[in-house]
Every structure is written in C-alpha cells, then in structure tokens.
Scaffold this motif. Structure first.
Motif, PDB file in Angstrom:
ATOM      1  N   GLU A  52       2.804 -31.400  -8.561  1.00 36.56           N
ATOM      2  CA  GLU A  52       3.905 -30.762  -9.284  1.00 36.56           C
ATOM      3  C   GLU A  52       4.487 -31.696 -10.336  1.00 36.56           C
ATOM      4  O   GLU A  52       4.762 -31.279 -11.463  1.00 36.56           O
ATOM      5  CB  GLU A  52       4.990 -30.321  -8.298  1.00 36.56           C
ATOM      6  N   ARG A  57      -1.960 -27.648 -12.449  1.00 37.72           N
ATOM      7  CA  ARG A  57      -1.957 -26.273 -12.012  1.00 37.72           C
ATOM      8  C   ARG A  57      -3.399 -25.827 -11.811  1.00 37.72           C
ATOM      9  O   ARG A  57      -4.315 -26.414 -12.378  1.00 37.72           O
ATOM     10  CB  ARG A  57      -1.275 -25.386 -13.047  1.00 37.72           C
ATOM     11  N   ARG A  86       9.319 -28.942 -11.696  1.00 32.94           N
ATOM     12  CA  ARG A  86       8.616 -27.857 -12.375  1.00 32.94           C
ATOM     13  C   ARG A  86       7.497 -28.335 -13.282  1.00 32.94           C
ATOM     14  O   ARG A  86       6.607 -27.577 -13.615  1.00 32.94           O
ATOM     15  CB  ARG A  86       9.602 -27.006 -13.162  1.00 32.94           C
TER      16      ARG A  86
END
Length: 182
Positions: A52, A57, A86
């Motif tokens: 993260e 991703r 994020r």
C-alpha cells in the motif's frame, strides 16, 4: 551492538541505497507469500502495508494482495492500528498466477522511452520457472531462470514500445508466481 543502532541500520542502509519500486514490490510480495504459507498474520499485515505504501496494485486481472493479506491477518486477530496508506495513482503493478508443468504465460506491456523498465518474477520456492522478455521484432531483452525470492530484468527502452513477457514452468509440478512490473 546498541539495540537502537541495530534497528536503525536497515533504514540507514535503505536511505543510502534507494530501491527501485519493482524491487521493493517484488520483495514485499515474496515476504507476504512466505508469511501466508507460514500462517504469520503480523508478517502478512507488514507486507500489505508495504504494498500500500508503495502504491502497488494488481493489474487488471489480479487479486489485490494487500487486501487479501490484511483480511487474513485480521482473521487471525492481528489488529492494524495505523490507517491504510492510499498510495499514488500510478506505480508498480503485480499479477499472481499458477502455471501447470510445461505451461507458459505470455503477456504484453508498453514501456516508455527513456524511462527505466523493470520486470520481476517472484516464484514459489523450489519451482523451475523462467522469464523471457522480447521486443516486437523478437529480439531478446532479458532471459533468466527464476529462483526464490525473485529474479528481475531491467533495461532502458530507446523507444516507447510494447514487449512480450513470457513466464514458463519447466518443472514437473504446478508453480505459483507473482509477476511485478513498473
């Protein structure tokens, strides 16, 4: 050695020698996969946080390992006191897969001219996987046998172009792997 110095040494070394994003992601994936195999919830949570923080991703076809490992860790009672980071919108991507004996995966990806391209393969331990990267005109850019925890290929494209990334299982049994690229 002073215990505080021992804890700080890896961070000082990392600051002196910054890692490539693909290196950092592939190492986090390898640590997370090993933690999952060992049932180590704390280590799975650490790997999830690392992914993260790096903004890694899954590619369009893969499962989100950070969410998966975070859920497994929480199911074991490991509590995450820090809010999830994020990350950034762009960055390294990873793909998980399983290859049967003798099977291969071929995928294509575009890399930008003048920007370092890196692809890493994180194989399941004791599996005979190979990675080959070829240009559109079938010239080899990189070809390596993979050994745990990972193997990587890096190059600097002169032109923006699409390359073929091929992973081959030459072993006698199925092999799980992660493919990480920038």
């Amino acid at each position: 050695m002073n215990p505080l110095l021992a804890l700080a040494a890896p961070m000082l070394l990392a600051a002196a020698h910054p890692q490539e994003p693909v290196d950092a992601v592939s190492l986090a994936v390898a640590r997370g996969a090993a933690a999952e195999a060992a049932g180590d919830g704390r280590a799975m949570l650490d790997a999830a946080r690392t992914l993260e923080a790096l903004g890694a991703r899954p590619d369009s076809e893969g499962a989100d390992l950070a969410k998966h490992w975070r859920a497994l860790a929480q199911a074991q009672g490991v509590r995450d006191k820090a809010p999830p980071f994020r990350g950034r919108a762009l960055g390294p991507a990873y793909r998980q897969g399983v290859l049967a004996p003798g099977a291969s995966l071929a995928t294509e990806q575009v890399f930008l001219a003048g920007q370092k391209a890196v692809v890493a393969l994180v194989p399941e331990p004791a599996r005979a996987l190979n990675i080959r990267i070829q240009s559109r005109d079938r010239k080899n850019i990189c070809e390596r046998a993979a050994a745990a925890p990972r193997v990587s290929c890096a190059w600097l494209p002169l032109f923006t172009s699409r390359v073929e990334i091929r992973v081959v299982n030459q072993g006698p049994s199925s092999a799980r792997y992660y493919l990480v690229s920038n």
